[in-house]
Design an enzyme around this catalytic site. Structure first.
Site, mmCIF file in Angstrom:
data_model
loop_
_atom_site.group_PDB
_atom_site.id
_atom_site.type_symbol
_atom_site.label_atom_id
_atom_site.label_comp_id
_atom_site.label_asym_id
_atom_site.label_seq_id
_atom_site.Cartn_x
_atom_site.Cartn_y
_atom_site.Cartn_z
ATOM 1 N N ASN B 101 0.862 -1.188 0.000
ATOM 2 C CA ASN B 101 0.000 0.000 0.000
ATOM 3 C C ASN B 101 0.897 1.235 0.000
ATOM 4 O O ASN B 101 1.674 1.439 0.926
ATOM 5 C CB ASN B 101 -0.924 -0.030 1.219
ATOM 6 N N CYS B 132 -4.188 10.976 0.594
ATOM 7 C CA CYS B 132 -3.179 11.885 1.175
ATOM 8 C C CYS B 132 -3.294 13.283 0.576
ATOM 9 O O CYS B 132 -3.661 13.443 -0.584
ATOM 10 C CB CYS B 132 -1.770 11.391 0.877
ATOM 11 N N GLY B 267 -10.837 -4.508 8.091
ATOM 12 C CA GLY B 267 -9.967 -3.486 8.665
ATOM 13 C C GLY B 267 -10.074 -3.376 10.170
ATOM 14 O O GLY B 267 -9.480 -4.161 10.915
#
Lengths: 245, 303
Positions: B101, B132, B267
């Site tokens: 990732n 980001c 997750g």
């Protein structure tokens, strides 16, 4: 790390807002003092990390302060209730670092994990002095437990209601305590003061808000002199000289 | 009861569709002592940048109803350590596909990191986190506009031979438009969704719980929203989708696949239960049996 379903044997208040819970189940993953467990609670997403206070082959105990909804729910639990707990977490105290005389410094509920440590030091015939700090008289706890192991115990309270008035570091200034290694656990301001003023080598057990508790989410990282470290996996116990305050 | 759990992601066979999501499973090795990693479909490694990053100040995590907020801030040792140390170490104990990732704060950073990941033998798939901020564009996240998402995709695709999955942010007005832009720019697949921007306040201290004030909200609570987005994107795009967001059980995995996911990432659930993935994988054949499913491939996008 082991996930175990424990049964509560006892769950009783031992000081103001502070409870001791004894649990029965497979404790094989808990190997040394200073380790912690992660407790799953109904209706809470994340587990609650709590340090091991005392452990034997079939049971272990925790001492916890009611600080939020999670610990309030724990205080309402009864003997016979079950808890899903991850055990064997963290890197604990190194009992071999102490040659012969140990100084144990506990602040508030931070006194709890020092009891298992004292037991292990005691088994090695080491001389133990314990200094415990609390805010006021109704918070004082575990004094008889440490004395039962043969340790010399001093108490400090902020209001002077029991023992020396002030902090654990005030006791150290007033009394001439011999030690070759110290171990500390308590609130972060106390640990900072201890690391800055207590002479000699030592270890402290740090606190940080945790996610997984097992070293893979990196939520509880701190900067140390050796680079970033995870409080849950590389700690919670760190050497005094490695910590950046 | 012989059930076929395998799926194919861009020609790469996964023995089952269950993948721990990036950031919730470290670099894999952290959990190698806890269970046999080889039961997993694949592993998506922790987000990696060009330079080592310490990340954000603590507290980095906050409890929420049926979920949590994290603001770790991409703590990682940098791409060079990932390819020279982390991946080779994981490869000693794990033989299923590895997903790297990659995060970046500029197109250059994405290009350099992805090229290094592409050249690393132990990595099979490259997943690109576009949530980001772009330091060259006032800090706006790459993933919040179709144009900049496509820019990242084109930049990365130009240097990668391995399949590239773009991991989409859900914090957008039209995720389908961004998914289509990534597909048109050459993405081999899409992972969705990343976390939702969230916040908690400690009402006693009158301060945000998270030191960085805000963070990514994930966990069971987001499942219906994530599922809706997977459904919309999978039906609008031809490339395979890895569905992610609030998955906590074998039933959730099947629901995500029916919505259109070829593989499913787990997750936040890993943080409350480190054994979540192996437990879900073990449970899948029983749920398939109950629902008369012989092969998971047969249910992908059937709703």
């Amino acid at each position: 790390m082991k996930e175990v379903r424990f049964t509560i044997l006892d769950n009783d208040p031992i000081a103001a807002n502070t409870w001791k819970m004894k649990l029965s189940g497979d404790t094989s993953a808990i190997c040394c003092s200073g380790e912690f467990v992660q407790i799953a609670l109904e209706g809470k997403f994340l587990r609650r990390p709590i340090s091991v206070h005392d452990v034997d082959w079939e049971t272990f105990s925790i001492v916890y302060k009611v600080v939020g909804e999670g610990t309030a729910a724990m205080a309402r639990m009864l003997p016979g209730d079950k808890l899903d707990i991850l055990t064997g977490l963290g890197t604990g105290f190194s009992i071999d670092s102490c040659q012969s005389k140990a100084l144990l410094l506990g602040g508030g509920v931070g006194a709890a994990p020092l009891y298992q440590l004292a037991k292990e030091l005691c088994a090695q015939q080491k001389e133990i002095t314990v200094v415990l700090g609390f805010n006021k008289a109704d918070e004082v706890m575990l004094v008889e437990d440490f004395e039962g192991l043969g340790a010399k115990v001093y108490v400090a309270t902020m209001d002077g209601s029991v023992g020396t008035k002030g902090f654990v570091t005030d006791v150290l200034r007033l009394k001439n305590i011999g030690y070759d290694f110290f171990y500390a656990c308590g609130p972060m301001p106390m640990l900072k003061a201890v690391c800055e003023s207590v002479k000699g080598r030592g270890e402290v057990s740090l606190e940080e808000r945790m996610g997984c508790g097992a070293g893979f989410c990196y939520c509880c990282s701190i900067q140390t002199k050796n680079g970033p470290r995870r409080v849950c996996k590389d700690g919670p116990v760190f050497k005094k000289e490695d910590i950046v305050w | 009861m012989v059930k076929d759990l395998s799926v194919s992601l861009c020609g790469i066979r996964l023995q089952n569709p269950v993948i721990p999501a990036s950031g919730t499973f470290g670099f894999g090795l952290e959990l190698a002592d806890s269970f046999d990693l080889d039961v997993l479909g694949a592993i998506s490694l922790k987000g990696t940048t060009l330079e080592p990053r310490y990340g954000n100040p603590t507290p980095r995590v906050a409890e929420c109803t049926e979920g949590m907020i994290n603001s770790v801030g991409l703590q990682n040792p940098g791409i060079d350590v990932l390819v020279s140390e982390k991946v080779p170490a994981l490869r000693k104990v794990y033989s299923q596909p590895v997903i790297a990732n990659i995060s970046g704060f500029s197109l250059d950073e994405y290009r350099i990191c992805c090229a290094k990941a592409d050249a690393c033998e132990g990595i099979d798939i490259i997943e690109v986190n576009i949530s980001c901020p772009n330091v060259h564009n006032g800090g706006m996240a790459f993933g919040t506009s179709a144009e900049s998402a496509a820019d990242v995709t084109r930049t990365v695709k130009a240097v990668c031979r391995k399949p590239v999955f773009i991991k989409l942010s859900p914090n957008v007005t039209d995720i389908v438009a961004i998914a289509r832009a990534c597909e048109d720019a050459g993405a081999d697949g899409l992972t969705l969704v990343n976390t939702f921007l969230g916040m908690r306040i400690d009402i006693a201290r009158r301060k945000p719980v998270i030191a960085n004030k805000m963070g990514g909200f994930s966990g069971r609570a987001i499942f219906p929203v994530a599922l809706r987005m997977v459904y919309q994107v999978a039906h609008a795009c031809k490339v395979p989708v890895m569905g992610c967001g609030g998955v906590a059980s074998a039933r959730d995995v099947i629901e995500m696949m029916m919505a259109g996911a070829t593989a499913v990432q787990v997750g936040a659930e890993n943080l409350r239960n480190p054994f979540a993935c192996p437990e879900i994988i073990a449970e899948l054949p029983y749920v398939m049996d109950e629902l008369h499913i012989d092969s998971l491939k047969d249910i992908i996008g059937t709703v």
